[in-house]
Design an enzyme around this catalytic site. Structure first.
Site, PDB file in Angstrom:
ATOM      1  N   ASP A  69       1.117  -1.233   0.180  1.00  0.00           N
ATOM      2  CA  ASP A  69      -0.131   0.461   0.010  1.00  0.00           C
ATOM      3  C   ASP A  69       0.906   1.318  -0.190  1.00  0.00           C
ATOM      4  O   ASP A  69       1.936   1.428   1.081  1.00  0.00           O
ATOM      5  CB  ASP A  69      -1.049  -0.137   1.391  1.00  0.00           C
ATOM      6  CG  ASP A  69      -2.137   0.892   1.492  1.00  0.00           C
ATOM      7  OD1 ASP A  69      -1.614   1.881   0.993  1.00  0.00           O
ATOM      8  OD2 ASP A  69      -3.520   0.574   1.680  1.00  0.00           O
ATOM      9  N   ILE A  70       0.532   2.300  -0.520  1.00  0.00           N
ATOM     10  CA  ILE A  70       1.805   3.148  -0.738  1.00  0.00           C
ATOM     11  C   ILE A  70       1.342   4.594  -0.385  1.00  0.00           C
ATOM     12  O   ILE A  70       2.109   5.126   0.360  1.00  0.00           O
ATOM     13  CB  ILE A  70       1.663   4.287  -2.801  1.00  0.00           C
ATOM     14  CG1 ILE A  70      -0.006   3.866  -2.818  1.00  0.00           C
ATOM     15  CG2 ILE A  70       2.064   3.522  -3.642  1.00  0.00           C
ATOM     16  CD1 ILE A  70       0.292   5.572  -4.295  1.00  0.00           C
ATOM     17  N   ASN A  85     -12.993  -3.098   2.846  1.00  0.00           N
ATOM     18  CA  ASN A  85     -14.042  -1.985   3.338  1.00  0.00           C
ATOM     19  C   ASN A  85     -14.462  -2.816   2.383  1.00  0.00           C
ATOM     20  O   ASN A  85     -14.413  -2.146   0.920  1.00  0.00           O
ATOM     21  CB  ASN A  85     -12.907  -1.726   3.583  1.00  0.00           C
ATOM     22  CG  ASN A  85     -12.500  -0.518   4.495  1.00  0.00           C
ATOM     23  OD1 ASN A  85     -12.452  -0.771   5.503  1.00  0.00           O
ATOM     24  ND2 ASN A  85     -11.297   0.137   4.359  1.00  0.00           N
ATOM     25  N   HIS A 128     -10.541  -6.006  -2.498  1.00  0.00           N
ATOM     26  CA  HIS A 128      -9.268  -5.788  -1.974  1.00  0.00           C
ATOM     27  C   HIS A 128      -8.891  -6.148  -0.450  1.00  0.00           C
ATOM     28  O   HIS A 128     -10.581  -5.121   0.302  1.00  0.00           O
ATOM     29  CB  HIS A 128      -7.993  -4.434  -2.203  1.00  0.00           C
ATOM     30  CG  HIS A 128      -9.145  -3.314  -1.580  1.00  0.00           C
ATOM     31  ND1 HIS A 128     -10.046  -2.206  -2.082  1.00  0.00           N
ATOM     32  CD2 HIS A 128      -8.958  -2.203  -0.426  1.00  0.00           C
ATOM     33  CE1 HIS A 128     -10.117  -1.655  -1.375  1.00  0.00           C
ATOM     34  NE2 HIS A 128      -9.772  -1.745  -0.842  1.00  0.00           N
TER      35      HIS A 128
HETATM   36  P1  5GP Z   1     -10.480   1.163   1.294  1.00  0.00           P
HETATM   37  O1  5GP Z   1      -9.990   2.727   2.172  1.00  0.00           O
HETATM   38  O2  5GP Z   1     -10.591   1.633   0.006  1.00  0.00           O
HETATM   39  O3  5GP Z   1     -10.537  -0.118   1.851  1.00  0.00           O
HETATM   40  O4  5GP Z   1      -8.040   1.306   0.493  1.00  0.00           O
HETATM   41  C1  5GP Z   1      -7.438   1.302  -0.457  1.00  0.00           C
HETATM   42  C2  5GP Z   1      -6.338   1.363   0.062  1.00  0.00           C
HETATM   43  O5  5GP Z   1      -5.402   1.524  -1.645  1.00  0.00           O
HETATM   44  C3  5GP Z   1      -5.694   2.781   0.376  1.00  0.00           C
HETATM   45  O6  5GP Z   1      -5.409   2.113   1.585  1.00  0.00           O
HETATM   46  C4  5GP Z   1      -4.715   3.538   0.177  1.00  0.00           C
HETATM   47  O7  5GP Z   1      -3.848   4.075   0.516  1.00  0.00           O
HETATM   48  C5  5GP Z   1      -4.137   2.268  -1.589  1.00  0.00           C
HETATM   49  N1  5GP Z   1      -3.914   3.013  -2.840  1.00  0.00           N
HETATM   50  C6  5GP Z   1      -5.117   3.466  -3.587  1.00  0.00           C
HETATM   51  N2  5GP Z   1      -4.312   4.298  -4.547  1.00  0.00           N
HETATM   52  C7  5GP Z   1      -3.176   3.420  -4.289  1.00  0.00           C
HETATM   53  C8  5GP Z   1      -2.266   2.948  -5.590  1.00  0.00           C
HETATM   54  O8  5GP Z   1      -2.586   3.601  -6.087  1.00  0.00           O
HETATM   55  N3  5GP Z   1      -1.071   2.019  -5.668  1.00  0.00           N
HETATM   56  C9  5GP Z   1      -1.211   1.340  -4.295  1.00  0.00           C
HETATM   57  N4  5GP Z   1      -0.126   0.556  -3.734  1.00  0.00           N
HETATM   58  N5  5GP Z   1      -2.094   1.484  -2.915  1.00  0.00           N
HETATM   59  C10 5GP Z   1      -3.184   2.496  -3.229  1.00  0.00           C
END
Ligand code: 5GP
Ligand code: ZN
Length: 147
Positions: free
Chosen positions: A30-31, A87, A100
Site C-alpha cells: 500500500d503506498i 472495506n 481488496h
Molecule cells: P480502502 O480505503 O478502499 O479500503 O483502501 C484502498 C487502499 O488503497 C488505501 O489504503 C490506499 O492507500 C491504497 N491505494 C490507493 N491508491 C493506490 C495506488 O495507486 N497504489 C497502491 N499501492 N495503493 C493505493
C-alpha cells in the site's frame, strides 16, 4: 484503458511494488501504509465487493492474504498479530471500488498509535505516497519469506 486504479495495477499500466502475483491475484505494498508492511491483495478481475467474486477467486484471495500474514510474522517486522480488513462498499470507507484485502501488522498495545495513524491518513493522501525505496525494502523482506 481501465478507469479503476487497481485494474491499472493488474494490467501494469500503473507501477506497484509487488510481493506476489499469480493467475488470479496480485499482492502489493500500500503506498499510503497505515503500518510498515501494509499489503493489499486484489483479484485480477474487476468486482467491487467480495460477494461478487467467483468463489475460486475469493478463496484464493483469502488464502493468499493468510500466506502474506505468515510471511509478515516470519519477517523482521515480527508483528504480534495481523489485521485482515475488507472495506466492502463506500459506506464502509471503501475508496477504491475493486475488491481488496488489507493485511496489516499489529503489535501489543498499539491501538492508540493505530488510531492516530488512521486519522493522519487523509493528510498523507494530500501530501503524497510513501517513498518507493522504503516500500521496496519491506517488500523484499516479505518476498524472502514467501519464497
Ligand atoms: P480502502 O480505503 O478502499 O479500503 O483502501 C484502498 C487502499 O488503497 C488505501 O489504503 C490506499 O492507500 C491504497 N491505494 C490507493 N491508491 C493506490 C495506488 O495507486 N497504489 C497502491 N499501492 N495503493 C493505493
Ligand atoms: Zn478494477
Amino acid at each position: 484503458m481501465s478507469h479503476c486504479v487497481f485494474c491499472k495495477i493488474v494490467k501494469g499500466e500503473l507501477p506497484s511494488i509487488k510481493v506476489h502475483e499469480d493467475d488470479k491475484v496480485v499482492a502489493f505494498m500500500d503506498i499510503y501504509p497505515l503500518r510498515r508492511g501494509h499489503v493489499l491483495v486484489i483479484p485480477k478481475i474487476h468486482q467491487q465487493q467480495l460477494h461478487d467474486l467467483p468463489a475460486e477467486y475469493r478463496e484464493h484471495l483469502v488464502n493468499t492474504a493468510s500466506r502474506i500474514a505468515k510471511a509478515l510474522y516470519a519477517s523482521p517486522l515480527k508483528p504480534a498479530a495481523v489485521h485482515y480488513m475488507v472495506n466492502d462498499g463506500p459506506a464502509a470507507q471503501q475508496t477504491v471500488p475493486h475488491v481488496h484485502m488489507h493485511v496489516l501488522p499489529r503489535y501489543s498495545d498499539d491501538s492508540l498509535g493505530f488510531v492516530a495513524r488512521l486519522l493522519r491518513k487523509p493528510f498523507d493522501l494530500a501530501l503524497g505516497p510513501q517513498k518507493p525505496a522504503e516500500l521496496e525494502a519491506l517488500a523484499a523482506d516479505i518476498r524472502r519469506q514467501l519464497a
